[in-house]
Each structure stands twice: as C-alpha cells, then as structure tokens.
Design an enzyme around this catalytic site. Structure first.
Site, PDB file in Angstrom:
ATOM      1  N   ARG A  84      27.426   6.458  -9.897  1.00 37.09           N
ATOM      2  CA  ARG A  84      26.222   5.810 -10.413  1.00 37.09           C
ATOM      3  C   ARG A  84      26.131   4.322 -10.112  1.00 37.09           C
ATOM      4  NH1 ARG A  84      25.648  10.326 -10.267  1.00 37.09           N
ATOM      5  NH2 ARG A  84      25.137  11.823 -11.899  1.00 37.09           N
ATOM      6  N   SER A 124      19.242   9.375 -18.939  1.00 34.05           N
ATOM      7  CA  SER A 124      20.579   9.242 -19.531  1.00 34.05           C
ATOM      8  C   SER A 124      20.926   7.770 -19.721  1.00 34.05           C
ATOM      9  CB  SER A 124      21.632   9.889 -18.625  1.00 34.05           C
ATOM     10  OG  SER A 124      21.399  11.276 -18.522  1.00 34.05           O
ATOM     11  N   GLU A 178      24.378   3.418 -18.218  1.00 36.24           N
ATOM     12  CA  GLU A 178      23.805   3.742 -16.914  1.00 36.24           C
ATOM     13  C   GLU A 178      22.498   2.988 -16.748  1.00 36.24           C
ATOM     14  OE1 GLU A 178      22.123   7.863 -14.999  1.00 36.24           O
ATOM     15  OE2 GLU A 178      24.115   7.941 -15.906  1.00 36.24           O
TER      16      GLU A 178
END
Length: 310
Positions: free
Chosen positions: A182, A233, A303
């Site tokens: 990520r 998320s 994130e």
C-alpha cells in the site's frame, strides 16, 4: 457533466497564459472527497492537457507554493483547516487505449479504477478483477499501490508517466516506483501521475471473467458500508491479522466520536454518519489505534492519507 466548482472567494479566477487552464481561489474541498469533509483549498485547478500541466507548474514555480494531487478523493482525509497551497485535480485525465495484441491498457490518471476493471473484464482480460469495488482513480492506485482480494496494482503495472513540480516528466517502471504494501516512493514526493500502462492476461472466456468480477463486487458491497461516506479501508492490515478483525474483537463497531463512526458492517471503515468533521474522523482514527495497541500490542498504520493540519 462538469461539476460546479464551489468557491468562498470574491477573487476572480486566474487564466494561465498559453493554456485553457483556470486557477480558482478558496475552493471548498468537501465537494471532492468521498468523506464529504475538508476545508478550503487556497488555490484549485483542473488541468485538461499536458500543456495545462506545464502552465500550472510554471505558475507554481513562480508563486513558490507547494501542490497537492487530488483524484477521486476516496483515500483522503482533508483537514477542516483546508490546504494552503494549490490543489491539482486530475479528474479530466481519462484517456484510454488498449493494445489487444499484447493485452496492455494505457489509461489516464483520472480514469475510474472500478470502471476500468469492468471494461477489461468485458474483454475477458484478467488482472483487474480485484479493483472492481475500490473507489478511486488509476493515478491514486499507482501512488498508493491499491489492492484487494490478494491483488494489487504493482502486480500488473508496466510503467507510469510522472510529472514533477520542476516541470520534468519521467516514465517510471514498477521497480523504480519501489512498491511495498500500500505504498510507493511517490507518496512523499511533489509528483503527479499522468497515466499508466498495465499488463493484463487473456485466455479466459468473457462470461467467466465477468462472473469473477461480479462476485468480487458483490462480496465488497455486502460486507462494506457503501451507503455512507467513507474513505474505504482506514488501516493497513498488519499481517497475518486483518485490521477489521482486531478492531471488531475489542468491541469498537459502532463506536462514535461526533459524526464519525466505526462502521457496524466492517470495522476497518470509519463512516461519516451525517455531520462529521475531519477532526471527528481524525480523533476516531487515533482512538482506534490506541485501543488496538492497548489490547493487541499492535500499532495500526493508516492507509488513508491525511492532508493539511490536524
């Protein structure tokens, strides 16, 4: 239809010489974020061509101000205080070209990732079925190495065209982007993804590819709160555990600060229940981190990207 740009300024827009580009002053960013929160961008622009980009970068250099990239605004939390520099929205960069002989697709940074996933699935091409439920753009996906269902953009990226604040443009390979889970090296740079080329696979029947893509979409829709504003998320998964599992097990589903709430449907989603501020969401992120670390001795890393002062 082009979205109306809502401003809080009486200042006239600035037309950049040699381009069709217009820079606006004091633009409300809440209209551009999936959280529907965020303060004012001091300056805001939506370039449509590479010439526009060059003109914008020349203006930035002359003004000596930083710029912030914005795509679909789906993985961002913008401060209630807004952003002091220039916000550059890539929403008009939606070029699409497919090389069916080599199973490659080249798309602009502003192209919708879910739309692209459906488009290539209809051609029976594999590689993007994981992306069908991820709100966001190709540019954002390249920068953050977006992924789901055990797939990610790093698996299929050939290269990306990247423009820097000094006006230089480079073509960077997957290895040069230094992908990890990520993240990429672009997240800490004054850089703008213009387009990307992706390698897909053939060999699967169109109907089967559509079935897989549809199943992925239904699973995300049934397990995630698509009916409320969110950023997707919030936390990275601290392998081998999932962030949502850790949060759920300590009873934080439904926990609320102001208008921000940990989703009842999926604990790794923090939703705007109707009147949240960016400060509410930020405070809830911190609370979840503290409680998870207290219980599991694991620090969850966001994130979602924070923009502005918190």
């Amino acid at each position: 239809m082009t979205k109306k740009i809502l401003t809080d300024s009486v200042k006239s827009p600035i037309s950049l010489k040699g381009s069709e580009c217009v820079i606006y002053h004091s633009v409300a960013l809440s209209q551009y974020t999936s959280y529907r929160v965020g303060g004012i961008a001091r300056w805001y622009v939506e370039p449509q061509t590479w010439d526009d980009i060059q003109a914008v970068f020349e203006w930035i250099e002359k003004q000596q101000i930083p710029f912030t990239c914005l795509g679909a605004g789906s993985n961002l939390l913008v401060s209630d205080e807004g952003i002091s520099g220039l916000v550059l929205n890539t929403c008009h960069f939606k070029d699409y070209a497919i090389d069916e002989e080599n199973n490659q697709v080249t798309v602009g940074a502003g192209y919708s990732l879910p739309k692209l996933a459906w488009k290539v699935a209809k051609k029976g091409l594999q590689g993007l079925d994981w992306a069908v439920g991820i709100p966001g753009t190709v540019g954002g996906a390249v920068v953050m190495n977006a992924g789901a269902h055990k797939g990610c953009i790093a698996d299929i990226l050939i290269n990306a065209v990247v423009a820097y604040g000094d006006g230089n443009i480079e073509v960077l390979s997957r290895d040069e982007l230094e992908y990890t889970y990520r993240t990429s090296k672009l997240q800490n740079q004054q850089a703008l993804v213009l387009k990307a080329t992706l390698a897909l696979k053939s060999g699967m029947a169109r109907e089967e590819m559509l079935r897989i893509t549809t199943d992925n979409f239904r699973m995300r829709k049934n397990t995630q709160p698509y009916d409320k504003p969110s950023c997707g998320s919030v936390f990275r998964n601290p392998q081998p555990k999932a962030a949502g599992w850790l949060i759920e097990k300590i009873g934080l589903k439904g926990y609320q600060i102001g208008g921000a709430q940990v989703s009842h449907r999926h604990a790794n989603f923090i939703i705007n229940s109707g009147n949240a501020t960016a400060r509410d969401i930020f405070s809830l992120i911190n609370h979840v981190q503290e409680e998870v670390e207290k219980k599991w001795s694991i620090l969850l890393h966001p994130e979602v990207k924070l923009l502005g002062q918190f």
